[in-house]
Design an enzyme around this catalytic site. Structure first.
Site, PDB file in Angstrom:
ATOM      1  N   LYS A 152       0.829  -1.214   0.000  1.00  0.00           N
ATOM      2  CA  LYS A 152       0.000   0.000   0.000  1.00  0.00           C
ATOM      3  C   LYS A 152       0.858   1.257   0.000  1.00  0.00           C
ATOM      4  O   LYS A 152       0.644   2.181  -0.785  1.00  0.00           O
ATOM      5  CB  LYS A 152      -0.903   0.041   1.241  1.00  0.00           C
ATOM      6  CG  LYS A 152      -2.160  -0.768   1.083  1.00  0.00           C
ATOM      7  CD  LYS A 152      -2.977  -0.748   2.369  1.00  0.00           C
ATOM      8  CE  LYS A 152      -3.963  -1.897   2.366  1.00  0.00           C
ATOM      9  NZ  LYS A 152      -4.433  -2.240   3.718  1.00  0.00           N
ATOM     10  N   ARG A 189      -3.383   2.322   8.432  1.00  0.00           N
ATOM     11  CA  ARG A 189      -3.582   1.009   7.811  1.00  0.00           C
ATOM     12  C   ARG A 189      -2.284   0.190   7.892  1.00  0.00           C
ATOM     13  O   ARG A 189      -1.193   0.738   7.892  1.00  0.00           O
ATOM     14  CB  ARG A 189      -3.924   1.151   6.324  1.00  0.00           C
ATOM     15  CG  ARG A 189      -5.229   1.830   6.032  1.00  0.00           C
ATOM     16  CD  ARG A 189      -5.251   2.220   4.546  1.00  0.00           C
ATOM     17  NE  ARG A 189      -6.291   3.204   4.271  1.00  0.00           N
ATOM     18  CZ  ARG A 189      -7.500   2.881   3.822  1.00  0.00           C
ATOM     19  NH1 ARG A 189      -7.802   1.619   3.593  1.00  0.00           N
ATOM     20  NH2 ARG A 189      -8.390   3.811   3.591  1.00  0.00           N
ATOM     21  N   GLY A 212      -8.030  -8.556   4.767  1.00  0.00           N
ATOM     22  CA  GLY A 212      -8.778  -8.924   5.974  1.00  0.00           C
ATOM     23  C   GLY A 212      -7.911  -9.375   7.123  1.00  0.00           C
ATOM     24  O   GLY A 212      -8.384  -9.510   8.253  1.00  0.00           O
ATOM     25  N   MET A 262      -5.217  -7.779   8.418  1.00  0.00           N
ATOM     26  CA  MET A 262      -4.649  -6.734   9.254  1.00  0.00           C
ATOM     27  C   MET A 262      -5.748  -5.734   9.611  1.00  0.00           C
ATOM     28  O   MET A 262      -6.730  -5.587   8.910  1.00  0.00           O
ATOM     29  CB  MET A 262      -3.535  -6.013   8.484  1.00  0.00           C
ATOM     30  CG  MET A 262      -2.513  -6.958   7.879  1.00  0.00           C
ATOM     31  SD  MET A 262      -1.554  -7.814   9.134  1.00  0.00           S
ATOM     32  CE  MET A 262      -0.679  -6.434   9.814  1.00  0.00           C
ATOM     33  N   ARG A 300      -3.254  -1.408  -6.025  1.00  0.00           N
ATOM     34  CA  ARG A 300      -2.375  -2.584  -5.941  1.00  0.00           C
ATOM     35  C   ARG A 300      -2.691  -3.480  -7.129  1.00  0.00           C
ATOM     36  O   ARG A 300      -3.747  -3.338  -7.744  1.00  0.00           O
ATOM     37  CB  ARG A 300      -2.602  -3.323  -4.625  1.00  0.00           C
ATOM     38  CG  ARG A 300      -4.039  -3.716  -4.413  1.00  0.00           C
ATOM     39  CD  ARG A 300      -4.272  -4.279  -3.030  1.00  0.00           C
ATOM     40  NE  ARG A 300      -5.693  -4.531  -2.836  1.00  0.00           N
ATOM     41  CZ  ARG A 300      -6.227  -4.867  -1.666  1.00  0.00           C
ATOM     42  NH1 ARG A 300      -5.478  -4.953  -0.598  1.00  0.00           N
ATOM     43  NH2 ARG A 300      -7.523  -5.091  -1.565  1.00  0.00           N
ATOM     44  N   HIS A 325     -15.070 -10.210   1.732  1.00  0.00           N
ATOM     45  CA  HIS A 325     -14.058 -11.112   2.288  1.00  0.00           C
ATOM     46  C   HIS A 325     -14.165 -12.511   1.698  1.00  0.00           C
ATOM     47  O   HIS A 325     -13.189 -13.093   1.227  1.00  0.00           O
ATOM     48  CB  HIS A 325     -14.218 -11.169   3.813  1.00  0.00           C
ATOM     49  CG  HIS A 325     -13.244 -12.098   4.470  1.00  0.00           C
ATOM     50  ND1 HIS A 325     -13.548 -13.417   4.732  1.00  0.00           N
ATOM     51  CD2 HIS A 325     -11.971 -11.909   4.860  1.00  0.00           C
ATOM     52  CE1 HIS A 325     -12.490 -13.991   5.288  1.00  0.00           C
ATOM     53  NE2 HIS A 325     -11.517 -13.100   5.382  1.00  0.00           N
ATOM     54  N   ARG A 357       0.937 -47.363 -15.080  1.00  0.00           N
ATOM     55  CA  ARG A 357       0.878 -48.359 -14.003  1.00  0.00           C
ATOM     56  C   ARG A 357       0.096 -49.563 -14.498  1.00  0.00           C
ATOM     57  O   ARG A 357      -1.105 -49.473 -14.690  1.00  0.00           O
ATOM     58  CB  ARG A 357       0.179 -47.772 -12.781  1.00  0.00           C
ATOM     59  CG  ARG A 357       0.779 -46.489 -12.237  1.00  0.00           C
ATOM     60  CD  ARG A 357      -0.047 -46.021 -11.037  1.00  0.00           C
ATOM     61  NE  ARG A 357       0.247 -44.637 -10.680  1.00  0.00           N
ATOM     62  CZ  ARG A 357      -0.322 -43.578 -11.238  1.00  0.00           C
ATOM     63  NH1 ARG A 357      -1.220 -43.729 -12.213  1.00  0.00           N
ATOM     64  NH2 ARG A 357      -0.009 -42.361 -10.833  1.00  0.00           N
ATOM     65  N   GLU A 378      13.042 -45.219  -5.888  1.00  0.00           N
ATOM     66  CA  GLU A 378      11.983 -44.823  -4.955  1.00  0.00           C
ATOM     67  C   GLU A 378      12.249 -45.292  -3.537  1.00  0.00           C
ATOM     68  O   GLU A 378      11.454 -45.038  -2.637  1.00  0.00           O
ATOM     69  CB  GLU A 378      10.615 -45.299  -5.445  1.00  0.00           C
ATOM     70  CG  GLU A 378      10.535 -46.788  -5.726  1.00  0.00           C
ATOM     71  CD  GLU A 378       9.194 -47.192  -6.369  1.00  0.00           C
ATOM     72  OE1 GLU A 378       8.194 -46.500  -6.163  1.00  0.00           O
ATOM     73  OE2 GLU A 378       9.174 -48.226  -7.064  1.00  0.00           O
ATOM     74  N   SER A 430      13.655 -43.317 -13.077  1.00  0.00           N
ATOM     75  CA  SER A 430      12.556 -42.402 -12.805  1.00  0.00           C
ATOM     76  C   SER A 430      12.400 -42.342 -11.296  1.00  0.00           C
ATOM     77  O   SER A 430      12.143 -43.361 -10.652  1.00  0.00           O
ATOM     78  CB  SER A 430      11.273 -42.891 -13.477  1.00  0.00           C
ATOM     79  OG  SER A 430      10.236 -41.977 -13.224  1.00  0.00           O
ATOM     80  N   GLY A 476      10.701 -42.040  -8.060  1.00  0.00           N
ATOM     81  CA  GLY A 476       9.347 -42.145  -7.528  1.00  0.00           C
ATOM     82  C   GLY A 476       9.324 -41.371  -6.224  1.00  0.00           C
ATOM     83  O   GLY A 476       9.580 -41.931  -5.161  1.00  0.00           O
ATOM     84  N   CYS A 505       8.492 -39.317 -11.585  1.00  0.00           N
ATOM     85  CA  CYS A 505       7.047 -39.519 -11.650  1.00  0.00           C
ATOM     86  C   CYS A 505       6.523 -39.445 -10.219  1.00  0.00           C
ATOM     87  O   CYS A 505       7.282 -39.561  -9.272  1.00  0.00           O
ATOM     88  CB  CYS A 505       6.687 -40.835 -12.328  1.00  0.00           C
ATOM     89  SG  CYS A 505       7.420 -42.295 -11.596  1.00  0.00           S
ATOM     90  N   TYR A 547      12.910 -35.095 -17.436  1.00  0.00           N
ATOM     91  CA  TYR A 547      11.472 -34.867 -17.587  1.00  0.00           C
ATOM     92  C   TYR A 547      10.757 -35.152 -16.272  1.00  0.00           C
ATOM     93  O   TYR A 547      11.253 -35.933 -15.451  1.00  0.00           O
ATOM     94  CB  TYR A 547      10.873 -35.742 -18.701  1.00  0.00           C
ATOM     95  CG  TYR A 547      10.881 -37.211 -18.397  1.00  0.00           C
ATOM     96  CD1 TYR A 547       9.838 -37.813 -17.686  1.00  0.00           C
ATOM     97  CD2 TYR A 547      11.943 -38.019 -18.791  1.00  0.00           C
ATOM     98  CE1 TYR A 547       9.858 -39.164 -17.375  1.00  0.00           C
ATOM     99  CE2 TYR A 547      11.974 -39.371 -18.485  1.00  0.00           C
ATOM    100  CZ  TYR A 547      10.924 -39.937 -17.775  1.00  0.00           C
ATOM    101  OH  TYR A 547      10.942 -41.271 -17.455  1.00  0.00           O
TER     102      TYR A 547
END
Lengths: 892, 892
Positions: free
Chosen positions: B26, B95, B104, B106, B344, B466, B586, B764, B783, B785, B850, B870
């Site tokens: 502000k 403020r 809301g 403050m 703002r 609000h 899977r 994993e 990969s 897990g 993944c 990836y």
């Protein structure tokens, strides 16, 4: 090209004792014996290097054949014997030899060189055609089995038929003409089975025998033996070819096995067995029960052949002094002349190993350090193993359930259900049952079953039979050669002294006494433990050598050894066994007491902190007293108390009766309680609402425990005890979590004036191990909980791993059981990283290890390397850890 | 000493827009507005630096007071107003202002400076004593509540009594004399409640107000808001003190809130609401429903105050051009003169954010890169969120269950049970229920409940109330200001259009249309998704801006984005949403189909490999077809197939009916089957017999799957499809384990001429991550897990964490939910170590991720840093990951 063949003969040899890697234990031993003038039949050893050549070339090629032919020529000249021509025939033994002894694993050929011509030469030379024929038929049988792959039962059937035809029981009673016919039948069998005649050319026989020894390195039994002993496949085996001597030339001949000290109790007296008029395999196979070499037995060697006995004793002393260790010796007496066929460091029971090591150090034969290294820490546990409770044993005896007695081949007491083959043993053991494997005699095929069994009982065989040797190696209670026993494996029954016992019934065996009982007998600590509980042991008393060795170990080691103990009884025991403190006192075990489980259940099941607090107020004085008793018992030593760890639902009532009791106690409806118990159950409790997570959700519980510790410290100190309490918080994953809890307990300690009590944490999740740089800012010490660290690190629940872990070990997919020996590459890396990160910031940060690995010798060695300050293990493992720690510091 | 107070007035300011950290959003915005000539009431900002001084000194001391007094003097001189004496009184607003807006959270004080004397001066100056008294009573009430801690209901009760006494409904109708009496009552209330009179000294008022703003930074609501948004506690807040302007001086005055573009749909037109003759809090609090600023509405500002409206529009354009973003502006009209109180960057719906960013880039106002950074990747998921299924909705409407309509404050469809307070919302949500939180209006105390709710419905308030602002921020469907609704929270009921609905009944709300329905309505994909499934979107069509932004993201990002998909339908969807392949297919999900679950159950339950093989032979063509369909759908793109992973018992029959069917199918006894199912259950299935462990125990299963893959590849390639299959083995812990399995499958691939198909592994378990140097020698790709890696690393089961994880997050014991955002310090370290160790040996080694983290923007940023090739995530998260990946590469 490197030298592949190493010759040896009286007083000279190409090799020596240090060349075990190249010549195998046997080959190196024979070479060394020749060098020091021990009477050994001359021969030569084909090195392990040649094994690798064999492997690379997939056969016994010129590279091996050429030096072997040279050595045969040398041997012929040396002995005046030959494969062909006139005079004495050159007969050979061919044996395997890896760098350590693997009893029964490798195949052996005797009498090699015999053929239709040489059998006559042998008859002529010895003047004993019967003997020559018997040797020939033995050779065909052994060679047919081992080299040509003919089922040995086919030979046995012909032999049995011949015995039957002649109406005799023992092979020794077979007539010359019977043997003549039997040899022909054997030779026919070879043609029928293989399509080829039995090889006449001794060289051809020799190449086949060498090939068979090399191949036997890779047979499944040998592989399995290496796996359970952790020996690498790469070693390979040597082949020792030696001129034959004969123990079966008549009653002035014989063969035997002896030890320079007693391998069972370690007493410094010659010990062994021999058979008159027999070849060596008769002793080892346990088919005939042999006679002792020493003693007043009418058939002992000491009485029957006193001169040879004296020579043997002198030779044993020379060998022991030379090799600085107790020797296991094979010998043959050929027409009164002693030959030593083999010597090696003798296998021995744990008791014997310890006594021999300590005695030899006291005799000045070896140093204390060598004595420490001579004792396998794993075997220490065996010394402390339980034995039968006398009362329980008496009850069984008084009920008429003493069954009989065999030879006390492997000390220790065992009780379990009877099984009659290795498959049954494995099957039932996997289902958590204790089994006693009962066999006529054991063979290498039985190893998996022996491994699975709690104890082993055989009908035949002596103290050096397969069953006895292997069982001692495994540390299993074992009774062998029980002549009153008749095993009928096919019908799943055994008879002993006219009692019928079926598969699945329970028996008990005492491997220290040889006794056998029907039914289960309770076990109790060994006398050694009882002795140690009484205080220092005086010289000459049972356990004194043990105490001395432990003292020596303590002089060497620098890592601390604590114990995991939850009760004053365990604490007292561990302290007697040398524990320097308690590294893990699990407070939850105290919760299961009859006087408190009801309160614990109410604590879990009540709604809201206020009501929970009221129940905890009742538990607090009980816990306070638990801690107070522990502090008194461990006066002066540290006591690390772990706050509540397991998932709450472990404490919950499950049977209808339990639920009823708790519901009444709490004044709630039973169905509501069942529902609540169900709500608390978890999909993966190991990864669930447990450890410090309980304290975040239910702060009152740990607060009560901390207050109980404070009160106990104040009380015990008030009475003059030196209390060194340490508070340990389990299952931390972040430093914030630990800080949040410590902030609650630190002021409680301060208010009580107990600022000296440190608050530390378990490092038992991988994340904690990865962030010790943060956690060490909050914790005052770490204790690595390597059980949980292994479970989380491998994603492997110990409770559930039984269905696949054995297969993993069998297939070498894991190097070892990661719950038994710490996985250095993965979990060990976490431990090392965790320690390094903390010590980088706080160089003196205190780090312990609690969990099963703390009592595993190999793991202890790792923890010493990793810079751990102390390991903590179960009371009986404390001496194991003391010795292992000393040994790991003696490694050059 | 650093400067702590920063002044601003027309055309000049000490601060500027870039000083948000110091002046708060502000304060920085006001300073910047002054610099560019926007009409702003003058004032000054006390910096966040001062907050830290306040914290350190535990009060508003001289260090702060001195420059504030100087600024008051400056302000008095600038405005010709003063705290005391003659002429116009100096009245102030106070403020809070953190560096980002926290609506809301403050507290704000208006009309500060009023006292018994100044109220008369104000009356005199404005010629409106009623207004002066109303301002005074508002000030006392607000100050009493916020600074003095008096329950606001006490004031409200007096106000209500006054309204009642005078017989009016609106505060605006209260007479001067009523207000006079009310002020006296308020002042008495202050003395009664606090023991002290209301402060007369404006400076004393000011110190109290500053203190209250500073203190409010630490109130629980603010802390909670920061936690759910991940803002650090250390920021602190600034305080902006500004001279008051009055929107309540009569019908030529007013106050409002407006956006430079529509925050709901992003259309480039002014959008906002205002109230005539009112102060700002009347709009924000939603107590009176305001009128639109634009449009043909009779009460719109455009119609009622056309000149001021034009000035406002011009100012909005100036602000938007200056700040290069859509602005959220608070304004007041004092007797026809426009003042901008605050500007703002405006909060906006996901739709709007995306459209505004793309539009602004196309308009040339911002670059493409800035546009990419403007859109929160998390919000993308919202655009793709499901909406009501039209048929399901029609059925509800035709059943007469359309209930009414409110304002469409937060887009998206939600269905769930009605709850009337935040506690109920949290309670039921924790038990896994979807709840709709229904409130008269929401307040900051409701935040936890709003967070727990699936949707929010309020009786009162506008689009900037609000409830609306917070719901949009949270991405929750929200309907506000439904005037037909009457909420009676105390009785647990609501009335809407004469229908009574009780706590626990189901309703459905459409936050995009404002509609409310009784009962549950099924949801379906958003039109955006449907559009993308049809192919490229043409300019001007729905979804075009989205497509454009995604294209821009793809131009920037380098990390690949794949999807987790188990069915052709999912694969097609993910491909439409931009997935560049399947990172995780899977295979077990395929096992649950109706045509195969019976076979799967038999496969598990049969004894022995031969019988298992027969069942697998039936499953194989079905799996083959699954893979074939996937390959066709993903023509040209990689498809990573993970072999069977979960514990077998997950597939088992559990209900009696299932058990009966399976028992009949297998021809076995039901009880035997129950026993077998019981045997297969595990204590900790997550750490049990699953993943590649199944393949070690039951080799036939993976062999069947590999053969099915081979057959499917051959078939699809035969039909001209480009198949890029990859085989992935789960739950590896050692390289030996992987090598053992790969040795079995590699020859199968070779025989089929499919050497191009790589065999890789999940990483994993922590141990796998710690030993990638070994595993990369066997695997062709990794990969990570991260789900299981997090579970194992934390020792934390996701299934069981619900009972304590929320508490952990609340207490900041975990920085974030580790299953949502990857834990960088612990699990992230494992991932990085794992990648580095493999790449040290094989620099080009392919590594994917993944698991849920692949679709979490913050985690994606981490994976980009870690060098992952990836990430793979669920189809709807693919666009999220595309944008997040681009953003992480745009960070300077």
């Amino acid at each position: 090209m490197e030298k592949l063949v190493f010759q040896f003969s009286q007083n000279e040899a190409d090799g020596h004792a240090k060349m075990k890697d190249l010549l195998g234990g046997k080959g190196a031993g024979l070479a060394e014996m020749c060098r020091i003038g021990v009477p050994v039949p001359p021969g030569f050893t084909i090195s392990t290097q040649a094994y690798h050549v064999y492997q690379a070339e997939q056969g016994v090629g010129e590279v091996i054949q050429v030096p072997v032919r040279q050595s045969i020529t040398w041997l012929s000249e040396n002995l005046g014997k030959s494969f062909e021509g006139h005079g004495s025939p050159l007969l050979l033994s061919v044996r395997s030899g890896a760098r350590v002894s693997m009893p029964g694993m490798m195949d052996t050929i005797l009498n090699l060189g015999l053929n239709r011509t040489n059998v006559d030469r042998l008859a002529q030379e010895t003047g004993n055609r019967r003997f020559a024929l018997d040797s020939y038929r033995r050779f065909i049988q052994m060679y047919g089995d081992v080299v040509l792959g003919i089922d040995i039962d086919e030979f046995e059937r012909l032999l049995e038929r011949t015995r039957h035809g002649q109406g005799v029981v023992n092979d020794a009673d077979l007539s010359e003409s019977s043997l003549d016919r039997l040899v022909d039948q054997y030779l026919d069998l070879v043609i029928e089975s293989t399509g080829n005649p039995f090889p006449e050319d001794p060289y051809e026989q020799l190449w086949g025998a060498i090939r068979a020894v090399f191949e036997s390195w890779q047979n499944p039994r040998a592989q399995f033996y290496r796996k359970i002993h952790g020996y690498p496949d790469e070693w390979g085996t040597a082949v020792t070819v030696q001129s034959m001597v004969f123990g079966n030339l008549g009653d002035d001949s014989g063969t035997g096995v002896c030890f320079s000290r007693n391998p069972s109790d370690g007493v410094n007296q010659p010990y062994g067995e021999y058979l008159i008029n027999a070849q060596g395999e008769d002793v080892v196979a346990g088919i005939r029960t042999p006679h002792p070499i020493a003693g007043d037995d009418a058939k002992s060697m000491e009485r029957c052949m006193p001169e040879t006995y004296s020579e043997l004793c002198a030779t044993m002393t020379r060998l022991e002094t030379h090799f600085q260790d107790m020797q296991d010796i094979e010998f043959t007496i050929e027409r009164g002349k002693l030959f030593i066929l083999q010597t090696r460091n003798g296998k021995r029971t744990s008791h014997a190993a310890l006594k021999i090591a300590v005695d030899m150090a006291l005799e000045g034969l070896i140093s204390k350090e060598v004595a420490l290294k001579r004792v396998d820490p794993q075997s220490i546990a065996q010394l402390l193993a339980s034995e039968f409770d006398p009362e329980s044993k008496n009850r069984v005896v008084e009920s008429g359930n003493y069954l009989g007695k065999g030879l006390n081949a492997g000390p220790g007491a065992a009780t379990g259900m009877v099984v009659f083959n290795p498959e049954q043993a494995v099957l039932h053991a996997e289902q958590g049952r204790k089994v006693i494997l009962v066999r006529e005699e054991t063979s290498p095929e039985d190893i998996a079953g022996m491994h699975a069994a709690t104890g082993i009982l055989t009908q035949r065989g002596g103290m050096t039979s397969h069953a006895a040797v292997v069982a001692r190696g495994m540390g299993k209670p074992c009774v062998v050669g029980c002549s009153e026993l008749r095993v009928e494996a096919s019908t799943g029954t055994m008879h002993i002294n006219n009692r019928l016992i079926r598969l699945g019934e329970s028996i008990s065996i005492d491997g220290s006494t040889g006794e056998i009982f029907l039914g289960e007998i309770q076990t109790q600590p060994s006398p050694l433990v009882s002795k140690m509980l009484q205080g220092r042991i005086a010289e000459g008393e049972v356990g004194f050598p043990f105490q001395l060795l432990m003292d020596w170990a303590d002089e060497v080691r620098t890592i601390g050894i604590r114990t995991n103990a939850d009760t004053p009884v365990d604490a007292k025991l561990a302290r007697a066994l040398g524990a320097e403190g308690i590294g893990l006192c699990r407070t939850e075990h105290m919760f299961f007491g009859e006087d408190r489980i009801q309160l614990v259940r109410e604590m879990i099941l009540v709604d809201g902190p206020a009501r929970r607090k009221r129940v905890l107020d009742q538990l607090q004085p009980l816990q306070m007293n638990d801690f107070y008793e522990m502090f008194k018992e461990m006066n002066g030593l540290p006591v690390t108390i772990r706050l509540l760890d397991p998932p709450l639902h472990e404490f919950l009532p499950h049977t209808p009766a339990q639920i009823k009791t708790v519901a009444e106690g709490m004044g709630v409806d039973e169905n509501a309680l069942i529902l609540r118990v169900h709500e608390l159950s978890e999909a993966n409790p190991m990864l669930g609402h447990r450890g410090c997570r309980l304290a975040v959700s239910f702060p009152e519980i740990y607060t009560m425990q901390v207050q109980a510790i404070i009160d106990a410290v104040v009380k015990a100190r008030g009475e003059g005890f030196t209390v060194r309490a340490e508070i340990m918080i389990p299952l931390i994953t972040t430093s914030a979590e630990l800080a949040y809890l410590v902030e609650g307990y630190r002021p409680m300690l301060q208010r009580a004036g107990l600022e000296d009590i440190p608050i530390g944490t378990m490092i038992e999740t991988p994340r904690a191990a990865l962030t010790t740089d943060e956690i060490c800012q909050v914790a005052q010490f770490f204790s690595f909980g390597t059980n949980d660290l292994t479970q989380c690190g491998f994603g492997l629940s110990r409770d559930d791993s039984g269905s696949f872990l054995p297969l993993y070990l069998e297939k070498n997919l894991y190097e070892a059981d990661p719950f038994k020996t710490i996985d250095r590459k993965g979990i060990g890396k976490l431990v090392k990283m965790g320690i390094q990160a903390a010590r980088a910031l706080k160089p003196d940060f205190k780090v312990g290890v609690c969990g099963e690995h703390g009592g595993d010798p190999e793991s202890v060695g790792f923890f010493v390397d990793a810079g751990v300050d102390y390991v903590s293990c179960s009371p009986y493992r404390v001496p194991v850890a003391r010795l292992a720690a000393a040994q790991s510091q003696l490694v050059e």
